[in-house]
Design an enzyme around this catalytic site. Sequence first.
Site, PDB file in Angstrom:
ATOM      1  N   LYS A  86      41.395  34.895  28.406  1.00 49.95           N
ATOM      2  CA  LYS A  86      40.546  36.084  28.566  1.00 49.95           C
ATOM      3  C   LYS A  86      40.492  36.592  29.998  1.00 49.95           C
ATOM      4  O   LYS A  86      40.375  37.787  30.221  1.00 49.95           O
ATOM      5  CB  LYS A  86      39.130  35.779  28.080  1.00 49.95           C
ATOM      6  CG  LYS A  86      39.050  35.647  26.576  1.00 49.95           C
ATOM      7  CD  LYS A  86      37.627  35.454  26.118  1.00 49.95           C
ATOM      8  CE  LYS A  86      37.581  35.243  24.622  1.00 49.95           C
ATOM      9  NZ  LYS A  86      36.233  35.051  24.114  1.00 49.95           N
ATOM     10  N   ASP A  97      32.899  40.792  23.375  1.00 46.31           N
ATOM     11  CA  ASP A  97      32.066  39.602  23.175  1.00 46.31           C
ATOM     12  C   ASP A  97      30.578  39.885  23.412  1.00 46.31           C
ATOM     13  O   ASP A  97      29.717  39.432  22.648  1.00 46.31           O
ATOM     14  CB  ASP A  97      32.516  38.471  24.120  1.00 46.31           C
ATOM     15  CG  ASP A  97      33.762  37.756  23.606  1.00 46.31           C
ATOM     16  OD1 ASP A  97      34.033  37.805  22.391  1.00 46.31           O
ATOM     17  OD2 ASP A  97      34.470  37.144  24.436  1.00 46.31           O
ATOM     18  N   GLY A 121      25.685  27.592  30.311  1.00 52.87           N
ATOM     19  CA  GLY A 121      27.113  27.828  30.554  1.00 52.87           C
ATOM     20  C   GLY A 121      27.331  28.989  31.502  1.00 52.87           C
ATOM     21  O   GLY A 121      26.513  29.925  31.569  1.00 52.87           O
TER      22      GLY A 121
HETATM   23  P1  NDP Z   1      35.121  28.509  29.557  1.00 44.51           P
HETATM   24  O1  NDP Z   1      36.139  27.430  29.616  1.00 44.51           O
HETATM   25  O2  NDP Z   1      35.290  29.723  30.388  1.00 44.51           O
HETATM   26  O3  NDP Z   1      33.681  27.870  29.932  1.00 44.51           O
HETATM   27  C1  NDP Z   1      33.273  26.648  29.373  1.00 44.51           C
HETATM   28  C2  NDP Z   1      31.796  26.386  29.723  1.00 44.51           C
HETATM   29  O4  NDP Z   1      31.442  25.155  29.095  1.00 44.51           O
HETATM   30  C3  NDP Z   1      31.540  26.200  31.212  1.00 44.51           C
HETATM   31  O5  NDP Z   1      30.236  26.658  31.504  1.00 44.51           O
HETATM   32  C4  NDP Z   1      31.654  24.687  31.377  1.00 44.51           C
HETATM   33  O6  NDP Z   1      30.933  24.175  32.470  1.00 44.51           O
HETATM   34  C5  NDP Z   1      30.973  24.231  30.095  1.00 44.51           C
HETATM   35  N1  NDP Z   1      31.369  22.878  29.721  1.00 44.51           N
HETATM   36  C6  NDP Z   1      32.567  22.492  29.237  1.00 44.51           C
HETATM   37  N2  NDP Z   1      32.550  21.148  28.981  1.00 44.51           N
HETATM   38  C7  NDP Z   1      31.306  20.715  29.313  1.00 44.51           C
HETATM   39  C8  NDP Z   1      30.668  19.450  29.274  1.00 44.51           C
HETATM   40  N3  NDP Z   1      31.302  18.367  28.839  1.00 44.51           N
HETATM   41  N4  NDP Z   1      29.383  19.362  29.677  1.00 44.51           N
HETATM   42  C9  NDP Z   1      28.715  20.468  30.107  1.00 44.51           C
HETATM   43  N5  NDP Z   1      29.263  21.708  30.183  1.00 44.51           N
HETATM   44  C10 NDP Z   1      30.554  21.812  29.785  1.00 44.51           C
HETATM   45  O7  NDP Z   1      35.004  28.866  28.007  1.00 44.51           O
HETATM   46  P2  NDP Z   1      34.384  30.189  27.338  1.00 44.51           P
HETATM   47  O8  NDP Z   1      33.127  30.544  28.046  1.00 44.51           O
HETATM   48  O9  NDP Z   1      35.417  31.240  27.194  1.00 44.51           O
HETATM   49  O10 NDP Z   1      34.065  29.676  25.853  1.00 44.51           O
HETATM   50  C11 NDP Z   1      33.058  28.702  25.625  1.00 44.51           C
HETATM   51  C12 NDP Z   1      32.907  28.440  24.121  1.00 44.51           C
HETATM   52  O11 NDP Z   1      32.474  29.616  23.459  1.00 44.51           O
HETATM   53  C13 NDP Z   1      34.220  28.039  23.437  1.00 44.51           C
HETATM   54  O12 NDP Z   1      33.958  26.914  22.655  1.00 44.51           O
HETATM   55  C14 NDP Z   1      34.585  29.231  22.573  1.00 44.51           C
HETATM   56  O13 NDP Z   1      35.226  28.833  21.386  1.00 44.51           O
HETATM   57  C15 NDP Z   1      33.222  29.840  22.280  1.00 44.51           C
HETATM   58  N6  NDP Z   1      33.306  31.298  22.038  1.00 44.51           N
HETATM   59  C16 NDP Z   1      32.891  31.792  20.837  1.00 44.51           C
HETATM   60  C17 NDP Z   1      32.949  33.151  20.568  1.00 44.51           C
HETATM   61  C18 NDP Z   1      32.502  33.676  19.245  1.00 44.51           C
HETATM   62  O14 NDP Z   1      32.846  34.820  18.892  1.00 44.51           O
HETATM   63  N7  NDP Z   1      31.726  32.946  18.482  1.00 44.51           N
HETATM   64  C19 NDP Z   1      33.461  34.116  21.559  1.00 44.51           C
HETATM   65  C20 NDP Z   1      33.819  33.493  22.824  1.00 44.51           C
HETATM   66  C21 NDP Z   1      33.761  32.127  23.019  1.00 44.51           C
HETATM   67  P3  NDP Z   1      31.645  23.972  33.926  1.00 44.51           P
HETATM   68  O15 NDP Z   1      31.593  25.322  34.590  1.00 44.51           O
HETATM   69  O16 NDP Z   1      30.790  22.961  34.578  1.00 44.51           O
HETATM   70  O17 NDP Z   1      33.045  23.504  33.658  1.00 44.51           O
END
Ligand code: NDP
Length: 284
Positions: free
Chosen positions: A74, A110, A135
């Site tokens: 994205k 989104d 997040g």
């Molecule tokens: P990114 O990779 O950009 O961000 C991931 C986020 O999750 C960050 O804030 C990261 O924190 C946090 N994170 C990941 N692992 C952990 C952990 N073990 N403990 C705590 N925090 C964690 O992903 P996206 O924002 O693009 O997507 C996130 C989720 O949203 C995905 O699962 C995706 O499938 C879902 N999604 C669903 C949509 C829908 O239409 N329903 C649309 C878009 C996304 P840190 O910064 O510390 O790494």
Amino acid sequence: MNSKIITGNTTILAVFGDPVAHSLSPAMHNAAFDFLNWDCRYIPCHVQPGDLHNAIKAIKALTFKGVNLTIPHKQAALSELDEVFGDSLMSGSVNTVINKKGKLYGTSTDGIGLVRSLKEDGGFDPSGKNVLLLGAGGSAAAVIYRLIDAGINSLFLVNRSFSRAASLQQKVTGDTGFEFKVMDPADFDNLDWDSLDLVINTTSVGLHDDLSPLPKRYLKPDFLVFDIIYKKGGTRLLNEARSAGCQVLSGLSMLLFQGVESFNLWFETNPPINIMRSAIDKLC
Ligand code: NDP
């Protein structure tokens, strides 16, 4: 005409992701095309990060009408497009590409998808509400501007990496003038939980594990808890929120409305929402 037969005249759309096999978008959009009896197909394409540049060039070469982008493309896609408009201008995240006469335009649906989901499936107007957003990744950036635009009263942003949340805060406040607090999950005890109305999880916690990004002791029955992740059986956060008496919304609802908005951008007409909804409900 049987719309399942692909010919040289069939209009092709796609989703690019890595992984992509789990995506429900093909089922959702193809159900709409079948219902409308349109000669269109939407296909999943497994595109690895190193191939994104060529894959985006191929949208033009193969004359795809449009594409959705999912994890991890994205943000990387932004610099590959001819023009970016709408929500992507600020959020830097693109989930929808439109191929108009060989020019690629990108934006994100989104944020608008999330707000439509809150209003239309949750019966919840974000205006004047106090929000906890978990997040600070791509999807948080995509939804935060729309929440501010919808008139929320206050926002607490919590992320595992504090510095990532702080830079998102700086960017958003610089763009909009809306001020809000950033917190470390270790400081949850210091949050005024009684003031909150809405909790949104945009972390990927709970997707591939049975963990929740929020300890259940903080959940209050008057919260609406929205987990943008969807999976069979629900996420731990949503199941615990339901047990605590909260109203809940799952990522399936956001998936639906972001898809509806993408469809609108590609075809400049409203899709059959209930057909799309039942296609994804059947699979999840
Ligand atoms: P990114 O990779 O950009 O961000 C991931 C986020 O999750 C960050 O804030 C990261 O924190 C946090 N994170 C990941 N692992 C952990 C952990 N073990 N403990 C705590 N925090 C964690 O992903 P996206 O924002 O693009 O997507 C996130 C989720 O949203 C995905 O699962 C995706 O499938 C879902 N999604 C669903 C949509 C829908 O239409 N329903 C649309 C878009 C996304 P840190 O910064 O510390 O790494």
